[in-house]
Write an enzyme that holds these catalytic residues in place. Structure first.
Site, short mmCIF file in Angstrom:
data_model
loop_
_atom_site.label_atom_id
_atom_site.label_comp_id
_atom_site.label_asym_id
_atom_site.label_seq_id
_atom_site.Cartn_x
_atom_site.Cartn_y
_atom_site.Cartn_z
CB CYS A 173 -0.89 -0.07 1.21
SG CYS A 173 -2.47 -1.14 1.22
CG ASN B 181 4.27 -17.49 -2.36
OD1 ASN B 181 4.22 -18.86 -2.99
ND2 ASN B 181 5.19 -16.82 -2.24
N GLY C 184 4.94 -19.43 2.14
CA GLY C 184 5.95 -18.57 1.78
C GLY C 184 5.66 -17.02 1.67
CG HIS D 42 -1.31 -5.37 -0.86
ND1 HIS D 42 -1.81 -4.11 -0.65
CD2 HIS D 42 -1.70 -5.78 -2.08
CE1 HIS D 42 -2.30 -3.37 -1.75
NE2 HIS D 42 -2.30 -4.41 -2.73
CG HIS E 96 2.49 -10.10 -3.83
ND1 HIS E 96 2.15 -10.04 -2.75
CD2 HIS E 96 3.35 -11.07 -4.04
CE1 HIS E 96 2.92 -10.93 -2.17
NE2 HIS E 96 3.68 -11.63 -2.91
CG HIS F 187 5.94 -13.71 -6.57
ND1 HIS F 187 7.12 -13.23 -6.09
CD2 HIS F 187 5.09 -14.01 -5.62
CE1 HIS F 187 6.97 -13.08 -4.84
NE2 HIS F 187 5.56 -13.77 -4.34
#
Ligand code: 5GP
Ligand code: ZN
Length: 109
Positions: free
Chosen positions: A6, A84, A90, A95, A97, A99
């Site tokens: 954020c 994850n 992991g 928040h 996301h 990868h």
């Protein structure tokens, strides 16, 4: 809210933003775990994959389409997309996301 992503979204923390619109950003991971390592992050704070709501359906689909467009523009034609969910899996930043991992050969999972 004490959330690194954020803060990055609100420009309170620095990061290398490669893509931005009103719904999401794509940044370079500060500690890359692959030759190419980007993070696709919605601007809406959702803590984990398990917290995604039916109201987020459009947003979640949208993120995939932008990742699709972004990777194409970068000439990336093979990538691993990872999210994850939970500490055991992991997750360290709560928040959500994706990868985007590329630039090398990966194992099968
Ligand atoms: P997770 O472990 O939650 O799935 O992934 C968090 C990712 O965020 C890690 O790959 C980590 O390197 C990255 N990360 C953590 N803090 C920062 C930061 O301040 N800036 C950027 N660009 N990436 C970060
Ligand atoms: Zn957040």
């Amino acid at each position: 809210m004490d959330c690194i992503f954020c803060k990055i979204i609100n420009k309170e923390l620095n990061s290398e933003i490669l893509y931005e619109d009103n719904k999401m950003i794509i940044i370079k991971d500060i500690y890359p775990k692959a030759n190419i390592h980007y993070l696709a992050i919605p601007k809406k704070h959702i803590s984990t994959h398990m917290d995604i709501d039916y109201n987020d359906q459009e947003l979640m689909g949208y993120i995939h389409l932008v990742i699709n467009k972004f990777t194409k523009e970068k000439g990336i034609n093979s990538y691993k997309l990872v999210m994850n969910c939970g500490y055991e899996a992991g997750q360290r930043v709560f928040h959500i996301h994706f990868h985007i991992l590329s630039g090398q050969k990966f194992g099968e999972v």
